[in-house]
Design an enzyme around this catalytic site. Sequence first.
Site, PDB file in Angstrom:
ATOM      1  N   GLY A 420       0.833  -1.199   0.000  1.00 54.14           N
ATOM      2  CA  GLY A 420       0.000   0.000   0.000  1.00 54.14           C
ATOM      3  C   GLY A 420       0.864   1.242   0.000  1.00 54.14           C
ATOM      4  O   GLY A 420       2.088   1.201   0.122  1.00 54.14           O
ATOM      5  N   GLY A 425       5.062   7.239   2.650  1.00 57.30           N
ATOM      6  CA  GLY A 425       5.866   6.369   1.805  1.00 57.30           C
ATOM      7  C   GLY A 425       5.098   5.169   1.297  1.00 57.30           C
ATOM      8  O   GLY A 425       3.911   4.997   1.559  1.00 57.30           O
ATOM      9  N   THR A 426       5.797   4.331   0.556  1.00 60.41           N
ATOM     10  CA  THR A 426       5.242   3.101   0.001  1.00 60.41           C
ATOM     11  C   THR A 426       5.707   1.926   0.854  1.00 60.41           C
ATOM     12  O   THR A 426       6.870   1.844   1.231  1.00 60.41           O
ATOM     13  CB  THR A 426       5.716   2.905  -1.452  1.00 60.41           C
ATOM     14  N   LYS A 441       8.988   0.115   4.699  1.00 63.72           N
ATOM     15  CA  LYS A 441       8.464   1.396   4.227  1.00 63.72           C
ATOM     16  C   LYS A 441       9.573   2.167   3.517  1.00 63.72           C
ATOM     17  O   LYS A 441      10.661   2.352   4.043  1.00 63.72           O
ATOM     18  CB  LYS A 441       7.909   2.213   5.390  1.00 63.72           C
ATOM     19  N   ASP A 539      -2.241  10.911  13.591  1.00 66.02           N
ATOM     20  CA  ASP A 539      -2.917  10.401  12.388  1.00 66.02           C
ATOM     21  C   ASP A 539      -3.666   9.107  12.712  1.00 66.02           C
ATOM     22  O   ASP A 539      -3.539   8.102  12.006  1.00 66.02           O
ATOM     23  CB  ASP A 539      -1.898  10.166  11.263  1.00 66.02           C
TER      24      ASP A 539
END
Length: 757
Positions: A420, A425-426, A441, A539
Site C-alpha cells: 500500500g 511512503g510506500t 516502508k 494520524d
Amino acid sequence: MVLMNALHLKLALLVCTTAAAAAAAEAQTKPGCDNKCGNVSIPYPFGTSKNCCMNEKFFVNCTTTTTSSGQATTSLIYGTNIPVLDISIDPPELTVSDNVSKHCYNSKFGFRWHVIKFRNFSISNTKNSFTVVGCDTYAYFKDLNSSFITGCMLSCRSRTRFEEGACSGVGCCQTNFPQAIMNYNITLTSSIGKYKAVRDFNPCGYAFVAKEGSFNFSYRDLLDLSNRTQFPVVVDWAVANQTCREAQKDPSSYACKQNSICKGSESGMGYYCVCKEGFRGNPYLSSPDLGCKDINECDVKNRCSWRCHNVEGNYTCSCPPGYRGDGYIDGSGCKFPLMQISLGISVAFLFVFTFVSTLCWGHKQRSLKRLRRMYFEHNGGNYMLQQIYLQQGHTDRTKIFSEDELKIATNNFDESRILGHGGQGTVYKGILSDNRHVAIKKSRISGNHRQIKDFINEVAVLSQINHRNVVKLFGCCLETEVPLLVYEFVDNGTLLEHIDPLKNKNSLSWETRLRIAAETAGAISYLHSAASIPIIHRDIKSTNILLDHNHRAKVSDFGASRLVPLDETQITTVVQGTLGYLDPEYLLTGQLNEKSDVYSFGVVLVELITGNKAVEFNRPEERNLAMHFTSLMREDNLWKILDKRVLDVKNAEQLKEVAFLARRCIRVNGEERPTMKEVAMELEGLIAVKRHPWVKGEDMMSEVCEYLLGHVASSYGNAPAGTSAGYNGGYGNASADTLAGYDSIQKQMEFEIADGR
C-alpha cells in the site's frame, strides 16, 4: 556488388517460376482416364469410370444433356443427382450445387421439404451456413442420422429496418451446424399469410445451405430470390473411414503413396493424404510422373543468398569461393572471412574493453560505497549505532539493515510486493534471510527532505514503544537517500477493510469491534501517558489500525507523530492529518495536544458502530461522518446510522454507551473531551461487565457496573454528589434532555430489532 546482382536476378526469376510450379502441382488422374468433365477437373481418387476411380464412392457420373441453348455437360456425385462444381485433393473438398427451398403465399399452403443425402461424404460445418430469407418464415435444418435440429424464425412487418448486405436477423438469418452431417432435411413454412402487408414486399420465403461468402443479403431478395435457385456447398471427403494408425496397419489398402503423409479428416470421418514438404503432385498415385514429385526449389522461391542446390525434398545453399556462412538469407548468409590481423585486433579490443570495464565497475562500486556511507551519516547512522550500543541487553530491538539485504527481501522492490501507499511512503512486503515476513516502508519521492524527516521521526518514536497493540519496529536501513523502516508484518489488513460493507461482506462481530476499540484506546493511552516521553500519534484512523490473524489491533504509521517534552502540554506545529479525522480545534489553532488523538479516535469509534467511512462524498445527508453522527444524536435519531449488522437487543446497551462515548470524544472544544486513559478505562469497563455471567438484563445497573463506570465518571469532576448510576455518571455534564434522549434511542433501537430491520 556481385552478391547483390545475383540476389536481384533470383528475385526476378521467382515471379516467372511461380506460375509454372503451380501448373505442375495440379492433381493428376490415372493414365488413360479423362481428367475433366466439362469444366470440372477430375483428380484421382475420383474418376468418370469405375476403372479410373479408387472405388465406387469416388465415381463421378459425367453426363451430357441437350438443352434449348445447346449441349451441357454435368458431373454428379455417385448415386445422387447432386452436381459437382469443383474437386480439391488438398484440402479434400467437393464444391457442389444445392437447390433453394421456396414457399410462397400464392401457392397451396403447407410444408416445403428439401432432402439431401451425400451417403459417403459430409457437409462442411466450418465453410457453410444454413440461411433463411423472409419476413413471415419458419425453417429448420435437421440431421437425418441423428436428432439434431436447428433453424430460424423470421417475422418483420416493415421494410425500413433491413440492413443492406448483412444477414443480421431481420429479414435474413444464418446459423451453423455440427460436423459429420451426411444427410439433412430442410423444412420451410410460414404463418399462412397472416400479415397481408408482408405479402406485398415478401411473397415467398426461402431456405438453403450455402458456402460462406456466396450469399450477401439485400432487401430486394425479399421480393424475389428466384434468380438464385442454387448455391454452392462445400463437402468434406476422406479416403476411408479409418484413422491413420488403423490404415497404416494394412499396407495393401493404405491409400497414401510414396513421399506422402496421412492426415485425419477435419470432419472426423476418416483420413486423407498430402504430399510431404518439398514434394508436389497426387499423393494417391504411385507413378513417379503423377505421384508426389520432388520440387526443384532452386527454380522457385528459396532462401539462398548466392547459389541453390536441389536435393530430394529440400535444397541447400552455398557461398562464393572465399566466403563463409550457410548461404541462407535468414541465416548467417555469406560473409567474407576475417583476417588473422582482424582477429588479433578483436582480441586486443576485447582485452582493453574488459580491462576498462573492470576499472569502471570498481570505480562504480567505490562510488556506491561512498554514497551509501554519505547517506548513512546524513541519516544519523552514527547516532543510531551509539544508541544500539547503549541499549546493551536490548540490541535486538533495533537493527541496522544493509540495502542489499532489503533488495533481496523485496525482489529489488518489485511492484508485486507493494502492500500500500501511506502518507509518508510506500510499504513493501519482504522476506528476510531468517524467513521472517516483514513490512518495509520506502519514501515515494526520493530526496524529499520532509519525508526524510518523517522517516527519521518514525524511527525515534517506534524505538521508544514496547506495546503489544503497536506495530513493532525491527530496524531500519540508512544506506539509501531516504531511510527505510523494517517492522513486523501484520497479515489481516486494516480495520476499514473489515468494517466497510463494500469491501468485506463478512462483518466483524460487535464483541470483536468492542475489543479492537479497547485495544486501540489502550495503545494510544500508553503513547500519551506510559511511554518514556509522551507521544502524540497525530494520524489515528481506521486504515492505520492493522489486524492480525486473531483480529488483534496494531496501531501503525508513526510518520506524523510527535514527541511531547515532559514540561509541555501542547506543541505548535504545521497542521498534518487526514480529512475526516482531523481535530477541528487543532486545524484552527495549530496547537497539537493529546486531545487531538482523542478526537481522531472518536471518529474511529463512530466508524465501528456505524460501518460508514469518515468522509463519504456520495453520502446525501452530510459528507463528514462526525458531523452527521453528532446531528443525528442531537435529533435523537441515532438508530438511523447504527450498523444493522451488529445491532441486536443484547448489544443495544453497549452500542448506546459507545455512541455517547464517541460523541464526547468528537466535541469541538478539546477541554470537554475525555483523556485516552479515561476512554480506555470505560471501554474496558464495558467489556468487563459483558464478561460476568451474573450481569444480565436490568442488572446492568448493579454495583459492579456502578463501580467500573462510576469510577470513570468521578474523574470528570462534574457528576453530582451521590450519583449512583455508573453509566450516566460517566457523562459528566450530560443534560436532562440528553438523558431523556438516551431512553428514547433505546426504545427506537428495540423497535428496529423487533421489526426485523
